[in-house]
Each structure stands twice: as C-alpha cells, then as structure tokens.
Design an enzyme around this catalytic site. Structure first.
Site, PDB file in Angstrom:
ATOM      1  N   CYS A 158       0.823  -1.220   0.000  1.00 54.58           N
ATOM      2  CA  CYS A 158       0.000   0.000   0.000  1.00 54.58           C
ATOM      3  C   CYS A 158       0.852   1.264   0.000  1.00 54.58           C
ATOM      4  O   CYS A 158       0.312   2.368   0.098  1.00 54.58           O
ATOM      5  CB  CYS A 158      -0.908  -0.009   1.221  1.00 54.58           C
ATOM      6  SG  CYS A 158       0.003   0.112   2.777  1.00 54.58           S
ATOM      7  N   CYS A 163       4.780   1.674   3.934  1.00 49.95           N
ATOM      8  CA  CYS A 163       6.132   1.603   4.504  1.00 49.95           C
ATOM      9  C   CYS A 163       6.957   2.807   4.048  1.00 49.95           C
ATOM     10  O   CYS A 163       7.739   3.364   4.825  1.00 49.95           O
ATOM     11  CB  CYS A 163       6.815   0.297   4.108  1.00 49.95           C
ATOM     12  SG  CYS A 163       5.976  -1.173   4.726  1.00 49.95           S
ATOM     13  N   CYS A 175       4.677  -7.358   4.467  1.00 49.05           N
ATOM     14  CA  CYS A 175       4.321  -7.898   3.139  1.00 49.05           C
ATOM     15  C   CYS A 175       5.561  -8.423   2.421  1.00 49.05           C
ATOM     16  O   CYS A 175       5.551  -9.518   1.863  1.00 49.05           O
ATOM     17  CB  CYS A 175       3.653  -6.824   2.277  1.00 49.05           C
ATOM     18  SG  CYS A 175       2.078  -6.238   2.893  1.00 49.05           S
ATOM     19  N   CYS A 178       3.574  -3.276   9.936  1.00 45.69           N
ATOM     20  CA  CYS A 178       2.586  -2.923   8.913  1.00 45.69           C
ATOM     21  C   CYS A 178       2.006  -1.552   9.227  1.00 45.69           C
ATOM     22  O   CYS A 178       0.871  -1.459   9.658  1.00 45.69           O
ATOM     23  CB  CYS A 178       1.495  -3.995   8.863  1.00 45.69           C
ATOM     24  SG  CYS A 178       0.403  -3.847   7.434  1.00 45.69           S
ATOM     25  N   HIS A 184       4.075  -7.111  24.927  1.00 43.85           N
ATOM     26  CA  HIS A 184       3.558  -7.379  26.273  1.00 43.85           C
ATOM     27  C   HIS A 184       4.645  -7.183  27.334  1.00 43.85           C
ATOM     28  O   HIS A 184       4.376  -6.659  28.415  1.00 43.85           O
ATOM     29  CB  HIS A 184       3.033  -8.818  26.292  1.00 43.85           C
ATOM     30  CG  HIS A 184       2.462  -9.276  27.586  1.00 43.85           C
ATOM     31  ND1 HIS A 184       1.231  -8.865  28.044  1.00 43.85           N
ATOM     32  CD2 HIS A 184       2.958 -10.136  28.524  1.00 43.85           C
ATOM     33  CE1 HIS A 184       0.982  -9.454  29.208  1.00 43.85           C
ATOM     34  NE2 HIS A 184       2.009 -10.230  29.519  1.00 43.85           N
ATOM     35  N   CYS A 237       4.781  -3.521  28.019  1.00 48.50           N
ATOM     36  CA  CYS A 237       3.528  -2.760  27.980  1.00 48.50           C
ATOM     37  C   CYS A 237       3.234  -2.127  29.342  1.00 48.50           C
ATOM     38  O   CYS A 237       3.253  -2.818  30.373  1.00 48.50           O
ATOM     39  CB  CYS A 237       2.368  -3.688  27.600  1.00 48.50           C
ATOM     40  SG  CYS A 237       0.787  -2.820  27.522  1.00 48.50           S
ATOM     41  N   CYS A 282      -5.698  -3.472  30.637  1.00 45.28           N
ATOM     42  CA  CYS A 282      -5.183  -4.461  29.689  1.00 45.28           C
ATOM     43  C   CYS A 282      -6.295  -4.921  28.737  1.00 45.28           C
ATOM     44  O   CYS A 282      -7.408  -5.210  29.168  1.00 45.28           O
ATOM     45  CB  CYS A 282      -4.639  -5.659  30.480  1.00 45.28           C
ATOM     46  SG  CYS A 282      -4.168  -7.048  29.442  1.00 45.28           S
ATOM     47  N   CYS A 326      -5.851  -8.846  22.263  1.00 45.84           N
ATOM     48  CA  CYS A 326      -4.535  -8.224  22.082  1.00 45.84           C
ATOM     49  C   CYS A 326      -3.474  -9.286  21.763  1.00 45.84           C
ATOM     50  O   CYS A 326      -3.359 -10.300  22.445  1.00 45.84           O
ATOM     51  CB  CYS A 326      -4.139  -7.461  23.339  1.00 45.84           C
ATOM     52  SG  CYS A 326      -2.566  -6.597  23.149  1.00 45.84           S
ATOM     53  N   CYS A 333       7.300  -1.236  20.263  1.00 42.68           N
ATOM     54  CA  CYS A 333       6.338  -0.124  20.252  1.00 42.68           C
ATOM     55  C   CYS A 333       6.124   0.581  21.593  1.00 42.68           C
ATOM     56  O   CYS A 333       6.033   1.814  21.620  1.00 42.68           O
ATOM     57  CB  CYS A 333       4.997  -0.605  19.711  1.00 42.68           C
ATOM     58  SG  CYS A 333       5.139  -1.263  18.046  1.00 42.68           S
ATOM     59  N   CYS A 359      -0.448   1.890  19.756  1.00 42.97           N
ATOM     60  CA  CYS A 359      -1.733   1.202  19.627  1.00 42.97           C
ATOM     61  C   CYS A 359      -2.475   1.023  20.949  1.00 42.97           C
ATOM     62  O   CYS A 359      -3.621   1.441  21.103  1.00 42.97           O
ATOM     63  CB  CYS A 359      -1.527  -0.157  18.949  1.00 42.97           C
ATOM     64  SG  CYS A 359      -0.796  -0.024  17.307  1.00 42.97           S
ATOM     65  N   CYS A 380      -2.858  -4.443  20.213  1.00 40.75           N
ATOM     66  CA  CYS A 380      -1.749  -4.804  19.349  1.00 40.75           C
ATOM     67  C   CYS A 380      -2.303  -5.887  18.421  1.00 40.75           C
ATOM     68  O   CYS A 380      -2.807  -6.910  18.897  1.00 40.75           O
ATOM     69  CB  CYS A 380      -0.564  -5.344  20.150  1.00 40.75           C
ATOM     70  SG  CYS A 380       0.687  -6.086  19.068  1.00 40.75           S
ATOM     71  N   CYS A 427       1.328  -6.890  14.091  1.00 42.22           N
ATOM     72  CA  CYS A 427       1.709  -6.585  12.698  1.00 42.22           C
ATOM     73  C   CYS A 427       3.162  -6.898  12.371  1.00 42.22           C
ATOM     74  O   CYS A 427       3.541  -6.822  11.207  1.00 42.22           O
ATOM     75  CB  CYS A 427       1.365  -5.142  12.367  1.00 42.22           C
ATOM     76  SG  CYS A 427       2.511  -3.909  13.007  1.00 42.22           S
TER      77      CYS A 427
END
Ligand code: SF4
Ligand code: SF4
Length: 299
Positions: free
Chosen positions: A49, A52, A154, A187, A224, A227, A244, A250, A259, A271, A278, A281
C-alpha cells in the site's frame, strides 16, 4: 513525581534512541556518503500500500539527520525509489540496469511478490516495450545484491497482500528468491526501525537475526514485555483507559516489537495507549492470527 508532557516525550525519545543510531553511526554514514563509498540503495515496491514508504518519510529526530530529507541528502545513496526519485521511464530503468551491472547494492523491497499469472499481477517497470514483472525484477536484482532488506511484513512474508484468498499467490521475498533477507517487520514498520535497518546494513552492523530474519536489536522483546498496562485489570469492552486489552484479542504477548518504548508519531502514542489492540503486525502470522483472534478462535 508528576511528569510534564515535555519530560514524558523526552523519556519516550530516549527509549527510541535505545534502538536508534549512535552519533558514531551517523558520523560513519556521513563519511561513507561524502567519500562516495556509500553503497547504492535500490528500493522496489510490489504488492503493498506504499505505507512503509510513507512511514519512512515520516522519520523525525531531534538531532541530524532530523528528517527523511536529511537522510537522503547526507547519509543514504538512494538511487531508485518509485515515489521520491525524479527519474522516470527509461532513465529510471537505466538506474536499475547500471546498478545491476555493477552489483553490490543494497536491495530494499517493500510489498509482497505476486507469483500467479506468470507474475503479471504486478509490473515493476517496462524495458523497451517489454513489461518486467515485480517477481522477475526482485529475483534478478536479489542475485547481485550485497544485502536484501525487506521493509514491512508484506515483503518479509506476504502480509496483508497475501491474506486469503490471495488469488495472486503473493509471497515474501525469501520464499520467492531463496535468498536470506533482513526483515524490518511491521505494517508499517516504525520510521526509526526502517532508518536503523538501512543504516546498520550500510555499516554492516545489523547483528544477529531471529529465526524469522528480524534483527534481535529491534525485535527481542514482546510488546507485552514492556507494555505499561501489564498487570492491570483486563477490560471486556473498548474505550477503557489504562486497562489491559488481552481479553479483547490483544496480540501483544506473542508479538515482538519495541512499540511501547519507541511509540509512534514522534513519541505521541501507540496502539494500546490509544485503547486499541496490538494486532501483531510484526509477526509472520499477520494478518491471519489477528483475524482468528477477532473471530474468537485464537484464544
Ligand atoms: S494490553 Fe496487550 S500488550 Fe498490554 S499488557 Fe495487556 S495483553 Fe499485554
Ligand atoms: S503495537 Fe502491535 S500492532 Fe501496533 S504497531 Fe506495534 S506491533 Fe504493530
């Protein structure tokens, strides 16, 4: 202790720097570039798409290189990229042909590789009057590349482009070429991870990869693990701040990504802190596992 928003963002940025480039890395990249010794980088786009590339172009940092523009002007010899190069038509194909004749370039691939219909579901360019399929372009260029980097899930494993029913039989680069790839999964992947992957490949310092070809420096811990909602009461409905979201599906416990520390949009949020899940991705199972969980099958 009460943190101001500025303190908080600084802490976030410091976390990002833990997987970022050092001042020495930047200096070495600048030297390579200034001496004309920086390897040519070719960035191809297939079944994806373009997210990236958008993610890379969103790169921002407090010190130089402070933007994707800085990186392209001072650090990385990006000779071919369908969206940012000014060359088009036969002059763009000549860039590919010149690099291919020389060999030793870094091949960056974004998007999966369609393999059905003789590869004709995706055409990379036209040489003379002959279409060159993305499958043939990637396979041919992979043979002479010093390093192959898959940017995004991808390119690494098919990702969303390979989601069922996958009529174009999209596959990842390694599955099609048989060549080992450095997989900067996501992603899209975070801009910091993309810049880190390309820069470290240029410096030959990517380090060890996990069994899925992801650099351990970026993908060693799960979402996790780090997190901030870990250990909090699980919620059964959306929109509950600070709780949570495991019960909602998740994928954080089975997803390797930085992340919670890196955060997104210049450290603004990520996210789970946006009360989303999550969705895994950065994993080879994406998006299948996400869909299984959403359907209540994955548990
Ligand atoms: S929200 Fe997800 S990543 Fe965070 S603690 Fe719960 S299950 Fe783990
Ligand atoms: S939190 Fe999960 S879904 Fe969100 S960007 Fe990170 S790995 Fe991807």
């Amino acid at each position: 202790m009460n943190l101001s928003r500025r303190d908080f963002l600084n802490i976030c940025k410091t976390s990002a720097m833990a997987v970022g480039l050092t001042a020495l890395d930047i200096l070495r990249l600048e030297e390579l570039f200034a001496n004309g010794a920086a390897p040519t980088v070719l960035w191809l786009q297939g079944a994806g798409c373009t997210g990236c590339s958008v993610s890379f172009l969103n790169y921002t940092a407090s010190a130089k290189p402070a933007s994707a523009a800085d990186i392209l002007l001072d650090n990385v010899n990006l000779a071919y990229h369908p969206n940012v190069m000014d060359a088009a038509g036969s002059s763009a194909v000549k860039i590919i042909d010149d690099a291919s004749a020389k060999g030793g370039y870094i091949l960056v691939v974004e998007g999966g590789v369609p393999t059905a219909f003789g590869g004709n579901a995706c055409v990379a360019w036209t040489r003379g009057d002959k279409d060159v399929t993305f499958k043939d372009a990637v396979t041919g260029l992979a043979a002479k590349a010093s390093t192959i980097i898959c940017i995004g899930t991808c390119a690494a494993w098919g990702g969303l482009a390979a989601a069922a029913p996958n009529p174009a039989a999209v596959r990842g680069v390694k599955a099609v070429t048989g060549k080992n790839t450095i997989n900067i999964a996501g992603c899209p992947p975070h801009p910091d991870w993309i810049v880190w992957g390309i820069a470290k490949a240029m410096l030959k310092q990517v380090g060890t990869l996990d069994s899925y070809g992801r650099p351990k420096a970026l993908y060693s811990s799960t979402v996790h693990d780090r997190c901030p909602r870990r250990g909090t009461e699980e919620t059964h409905t959306y929109g509950q701040d600070g709780r949570c979201v495991k019960e909602l599906g998740c994928c954080g416990p089975a997803t390797r990504a930085a992340c919670p520390g890196t955060r997104w949009n210049n450290g603004t949020n990520w996210c789970v802190d946006a009360n989303s899940l999550c969705i895994g991705c950065t994993e080879p199972t994406f998006p299948l596992e996400t869909l299984r969980k959403a359907a209540g099958v994955g548990g």
